[in-house]
Design an enzyme around this catalytic site. Sequence first.
Site, PDB file in Angstrom:
ATOM      1  N   ARG A  71      -4.557   1.645  10.582  1.00 15.75           N
ATOM      2  CA  ARG A  71      -5.410   1.253  11.689  1.00 15.75           C
ATOM      3  C   ARG A  71      -5.527   2.453  12.624  1.00 15.75           C
ATOM      4  NH1 ARG A  71      -7.211  -2.749   9.366  1.00 15.75           N
ATOM      5  NH2 ARG A  71      -6.967  -4.925  10.030  1.00 15.75           N
TER       6      ARG A  71
ATOM      7  N   GLU B 257     -14.338   1.345  16.110  1.00 23.32           N
ATOM      8  CA  GLU B 257     -15.168   1.281  14.905  1.00 23.32           C
ATOM      9  C   GLU B 257     -16.363   0.373  15.148  1.00 23.32           C
ATOM     10  OE1 GLU B 257     -12.685   0.148  11.607  1.00 23.32           O
ATOM     11  OE2 GLU B 257     -11.382   1.889  11.820  1.00 23.32           O
TER      12      GLU B 257
ATOM     13  N   ILE C  56      -4.890   5.480   6.652  1.00 27.93           N
ATOM     14  CA  ILE C  56      -5.664   4.396   6.042  1.00 27.93           C
ATOM     15  C   ILE C  56      -5.172   3.054   6.578  1.00 27.93           C
ATOM     16  CG2 ILE C  56      -6.464   5.572   3.971  1.00 27.93           C
ATOM     17  CD1 ILE C  56      -3.218   3.521   4.096  1.00 27.93           C
TER      18      ILE C  56
ATOM     19  N   HIS D  63     -13.981   3.345   6.997  1.00 27.78           N
ATOM     20  CA  HIS D  63     -13.093   2.195   6.763  1.00 27.78           C
ATOM     21  C   HIS D  63     -13.446   1.509   5.443  1.00 27.78           C
ATOM     22  CE1 HIS D  63     -10.421  -0.930   9.028  1.00 27.78           C
ATOM     23  NE2 HIS D  63     -10.143  -0.893   7.738  1.00 27.78           N
TER      24      HIS D  63
ATOM     25  N   ILE E 208       0.836  -1.204   0.000  1.00 28.39           N
ATOM     26  CA  ILE E 208       0.000   0.000   0.000  1.00 28.39           C
ATOM     27  C   ILE E 208       0.868   1.251   0.000  1.00 28.39           C
ATOM     28  CG2 ILE E 208      -1.676   1.327   1.348  1.00 28.39           C
ATOM     29  CD1 ILE E 208      -2.839  -1.372   2.298  1.00 28.39           C
TER      30      ILE E 208
END
Length: 317
Positions: A235, A264, A233, A282, A158
């Site tokens: 945690r 969350e 993006i 998320h 990523i």
Amino acid sequence: MVEKVLIYSRFPKAQMVRIGQRFDLLDAGGKPPLDVFSADELKDVRAMITAGGQLLPGEVMDMMPALGAIICYGTGYDGVDFNAAAARKIVVGNSPGANAASVADLALTLMLAVTRRVIPADQYVRAGGWSDRKPSPLMAPQPGNPGRKVGVYGMGEIGRKIASRVAAFECDVAYTNRTKYDELPYRYEPDLAALVEWCDVLMIAVRAGKETQHIIDADMLKKLGPNGYVVNISRGSVIDQAALVQALTDKTIAGAGLDVFEKEPHAPDALTAFPNVVLTPHIGGHTQDSHAAMQDCVIANLDAFYAGKGLPYKVGV
């Protein structure tokens, strides 16, 4: 014989359709398996699917005495107790890189939205401020991308895709990571604090774990400075959320783009009141192509496990 697979986390049914065509799925819906199924139903379950961020301790593993494989749907696996899994000779698999492009795309979206104040601009138009020519300090011109210093914290799949995307926007890119990659054309900064001081936008793409818990704290946010933005993006645990709220309140930093949170789903609170914060629920990897790729990895891991072979996407920690 169709093998049983326990679905531990709460997933939308659509995400499990392909997997359910190959395996007999027992859906616990995010609850402890013994709250939903009897011990007799669970005694021969050999594999389970979980969301990597959901806590999966040894006592849950023990509810399935035959358990031999934990397959994480997605790239993350921070919720799995690896010591407990190793003690029980349970292998762990995931879906490495399957959603990397989608997550990187959202990271860029958040960066552009917060630095260009897209949400306030949208509200300005909808509320009639533009047509009425009402002055708004939020519509003042902001720095553009050419020459913007973007620091990437974590250079996995990523992180690399984020770096290539921001470089295409004519930004200067630097990164910090446990490993320096000589093949990458970006500046390497071995010290996170130095990277944070250098950059205008901090992109957080590091894996969650004990070593990164609240590593972006009040001191780090102060180093980012009043013209700096943070985009997460990864945690929610990586950022001290209370410190972030205070930094936004005090204007210690310029703004934030967040797809992940300490808790969350994230309920409206002080964080949601800032006009210089862009929030998404998320959804970094929530695209059709990413889900197809993650399902491919899950199925490949399950097929290999039930065939007595090594997992093609085994997590090595």
